[in-house]
Scaffold this motif. Structure first.
Motif, PDB file in Angstrom:
ATOM      1  N   CYS A  10       5.499   4.605  -1.094  1.00  0.00           N
ATOM      2  CA  CYS A  10       4.168   4.692  -1.684  1.00  0.00           C
ATOM      3  C   CYS A  10       4.103   3.678  -2.819  1.00  0.00           C
ATOM      4  O   CYS A  10       4.802   3.826  -3.828  1.00  0.00           O
ATOM      5  N   ALA A  11       3.284   2.666  -2.644  1.00  0.00           N
ATOM      6  CA  ALA A  11       3.107   1.647  -3.676  1.00  0.00           C
ATOM      7  C   ALA A  11       1.947   2.035  -4.577  1.00  0.00           C
ATOM      8  O   ALA A  11       0.847   2.298  -4.095  1.00  0.00           O
ATOM      9  N   ALA A  12       2.222   2.088  -5.877  1.00  0.00           N
ATOM     10  CA  ALA A  12       1.210   2.489  -6.850  1.00  0.00           C
ATOM     11  C   ALA A  12       0.778   1.293  -7.687  1.00  0.00           C
ATOM     12  O   ALA A  12       1.577   0.415  -8.003  1.00  0.00           O
ATOM     13  N   SER A  23       2.934   2.973 -15.661  1.00  0.00           N
ATOM     14  CA  SER A  23       3.885   3.784 -14.903  1.00  0.00           C
ATOM     15  C   SER A  23       4.265   5.079 -15.608  1.00  0.00           C
ATOM     16  O   SER A  23       4.582   6.063 -14.967  1.00  0.00           O
ATOM     17  N   ARG A  24       4.224   5.110 -16.920  1.00  0.00           N
ATOM     18  CA  ARG A  24       4.632   6.324 -17.623  1.00  0.00           C
ATOM     19  C   ARG A  24       3.519   7.357 -17.718  1.00  0.00           C
ATOM     20  O   ARG A  24       3.721   8.449 -18.225  1.00  0.00           O
ATOM     21  N   ALA A  40      10.491   0.442 -11.979  1.00  0.00           N
ATOM     22  CA  ALA A  40      10.251  -0.969 -12.273  1.00  0.00           C
ATOM     23  C   ALA A  40       9.208  -1.566 -11.334  1.00  0.00           C
ATOM     24  O   ALA A  40       8.453  -2.463 -11.724  1.00  0.00           O
ATOM     25  N   ASN A  41       9.184  -1.072 -10.112  1.00  0.00           N
ATOM     26  CA  ASN A  41       8.256  -1.600  -9.111  1.00  0.00           C
ATOM     27  C   ASN A  41       7.148  -0.624  -8.748  1.00  0.00           C
ATOM     28  O   ASN A  41       6.391  -0.866  -7.804  1.00  0.00           O
ATOM     29  N   ASP A  42       7.053   0.489  -9.490  1.00  0.00           N
ATOM     30  CA  ASP A  42       5.998   1.486  -9.255  1.00  0.00           C
ATOM     31  C   ASP A  42       5.932   1.896  -7.791  1.00  0.00           C
ATOM     32  O   ASP A  42       4.864   1.899  -7.167  1.00  0.00           O
ATOM     33  N   THR A  43       7.087   2.227  -7.237  1.00  0.00           N
ATOM     34  CA  THR A  43       7.152   2.633  -5.838  1.00  0.00           C
ATOM     35  C   THR A  43       7.843   3.985  -5.720  1.00  0.00           C
ATOM     36  O   THR A  43       8.880   4.219  -6.343  1.00  0.00           O
TER      37      THR A  43
END
Length: 123
Positions: A22-24, A29-30, A74-77
């Motif tokens: 799932c790519a966000a 991110s936090r 780091a990659n929001d995945t």
């Protein structure tokens, strides 16, 4: 606005494995915590797994020991590794994002949803 895009679904035989991603995007991110849900034909949407920013995880009883949720901050995945798949795991799988202090795996906690990726397990 948060955008979530799932991928990795497919058709497998019972006992097989799949890894969902799932790519966000569109958020810090936090700010949000993540979870996976699924919905089988004719049934309601149910929580599968959830993960906190510190890596703490929670699972539905039906998938414990078979599914693993993880994240790459780091990659929001977000990921869902699914092993020992069963026909009853057949469903559309959704990732979702919730604010930090809402109950985990409760559908009402999640503000943002992806469009889903289909998983089909044949016997």
């Amino acid at each position: 606005q948060v955008q979530l895009v799932e991928s990795g679904g497919g058709s497998v035989q019972a006992g097989g494995s799949l890894r969902l991603s799932c790519a966000a995007s569109g958020y810090t991110s936090r700010s949000y915590y993540m979870g996976w849900f699924r919905q089988a034909p004719g049934k309601g949407r149910e929580g599968v797994a959830d993960i906190d920013r510190d890596g703490s995880t929670i699972y539905a009883d039906s998938v414990k020991g078979r599914f693993t949720i993880s994240q790459d901050n780091a990659n929001d995945t977000l990921y869902l590794q699914m092993n020992s798949l069963k026909p009853e795991d057949t469903a559309m799988y959704y990732c979702a994002a919730r604010p930090r202090n809402r109950p985990r795996l409760w559908i009402g906690s999640y503000d943002y949803w992806g469009r889903g990726t289909q998983v089909t397990v044949s016997s």
